[in-house]
Scaffold this active site. Sequence first.
Site, PDB file in Angstrom:
ATOM      1  N   TRP A 101       0.833  -1.205   0.000  1.00 23.60           N
ATOM      2  CA  TRP A 101       0.000   0.000   0.000  1.00 23.60           C
ATOM      3  C   TRP A 101       0.865   1.251   0.000  1.00 23.60           C
ATOM      4  O   TRP A 101       0.511   2.254  -0.628  1.00 23.60           O
ATOM      5  CB  TRP A 101      -0.961  -0.033   1.190  1.00 23.60           C
ATOM      6  N   ASP A 168      -1.913   6.841   6.281  1.00 18.62           N
ATOM      7  CA  ASP A 168      -2.946   5.903   5.849  1.00 18.62           C
ATOM      8  C   ASP A 168      -3.204   4.959   7.018  1.00 18.62           C
ATOM      9  O   ASP A 168      -2.385   4.100   7.334  1.00 18.62           O
ATOM     10  CB  ASP A 168      -2.456   5.137   4.618  1.00 18.62           C
ATOM     11  N   LYS A 192     -11.885  -1.951   6.682  1.00 23.33           N
ATOM     12  CA  LYS A 192     -10.951  -2.713   7.498  1.00 23.33           C
ATOM     13  C   LYS A 192     -11.350  -2.769   8.971  1.00 23.33           C
ATOM     14  O   LYS A 192     -11.087  -3.748   9.647  1.00 23.33           O
ATOM     15  CB  LYS A 192      -9.548  -2.110   7.386  1.00 23.33           C
TER      16      LYS A 192
END
Length: 359
Positions: A101, A168, A192
């Site tokens: 990511w 993030d 998530k």
Amino acid sequence: MKKHNFSAGPCILPKEVLQQASESVINFNNDNLSLIEISHRSKPFVDVMEKARGLVRELLNIPKNYSILFLQGGASLEFLMAPYNLLTINGKCGYINTGVWSEKAIKEAKNLGETLIIGDSSDKNFNYIPKNINIPTDLDYLHYTSNNTIYGTQFKSSPETNNILVCDMSSDIFSQKIDVNKFGLIYAGAQKNMGPAGTTLVIINNDILGKTGRNIPTMLDYSVHINKDSMFNTPPVFSIYVSMLTLEWLKNTGGVEEIEKINKNKAKMLYEEIDRNSLFKGFANDDDRSIMNVTFNLVENNLQEQFDLLCTKNGINGLKGHRSVGGYRASMYNALPISSVNYLIELMQKFEKKIWLKY
């Protein structure tokens, strides 16, 4: 058979949230209308949006000079929005590379300007968090990913820097206390640890906007979304509503401080079993182990088929590791009950006894 959901995302949600959310699809607020067919500008949904923002502000103790947005596009779109809104035309930004990511975020930033890799753990397949890194003082911002779902690593504290800090937090938002004042921008995909896929939480310090000197496409401009209260375009009403319900559940559970204690206890229990059990070994560096995503492997790969079958027969769902790491990944988000962790540990112990009885 009861299912124990260790899936990395979409995440497990509290049962009471799922029940209330399912009822809202048929009859929302006893108005004999579905949540997903009413106007997003009607008072019932405006109330949902305001309540969701209020819960975010309360649970994370967010200062008044920060805006809270519910956008679309997941963290993947934020990879682009962050540099568009923060990277000046002749400036440079820094990224700490801790996995897939982070790499995706770096790729988007490079399209807009000078992008420095400040720390990098790719040399060991991202099984650790870079430390003692030299951070330049003249960056427009420094970006990092707080928790890495694939590799099971997690920052135990935010990097110390005078630059604007961007994070993030898609896979560990609301799982532990954070000091929002340290950050210029926080973003997190809902799926998530907060709700179903479809919305992205953005928390941004208003004072850092409007300084890039570049023309920002309207849909990518944080200021536009702030001015329109997250309703520049039709918002993902269902995802925002379920996120609101989940935040209510978290508040009633005792808030972030209480859930952090629960999460740390769940992780401690499972890591202790992995380290004790002769058939398993952890993947992530001990000091950097995530409390959200526990990654581990079998010591002997030829046992995989037997363990997989045991898990399937006993209702263990979503335990398979990402292809980059292999093995197993137990994702233990806020809503995963401790009983499921105990159940997995007992299964691992039974498997160990079964294998050793053959010898």
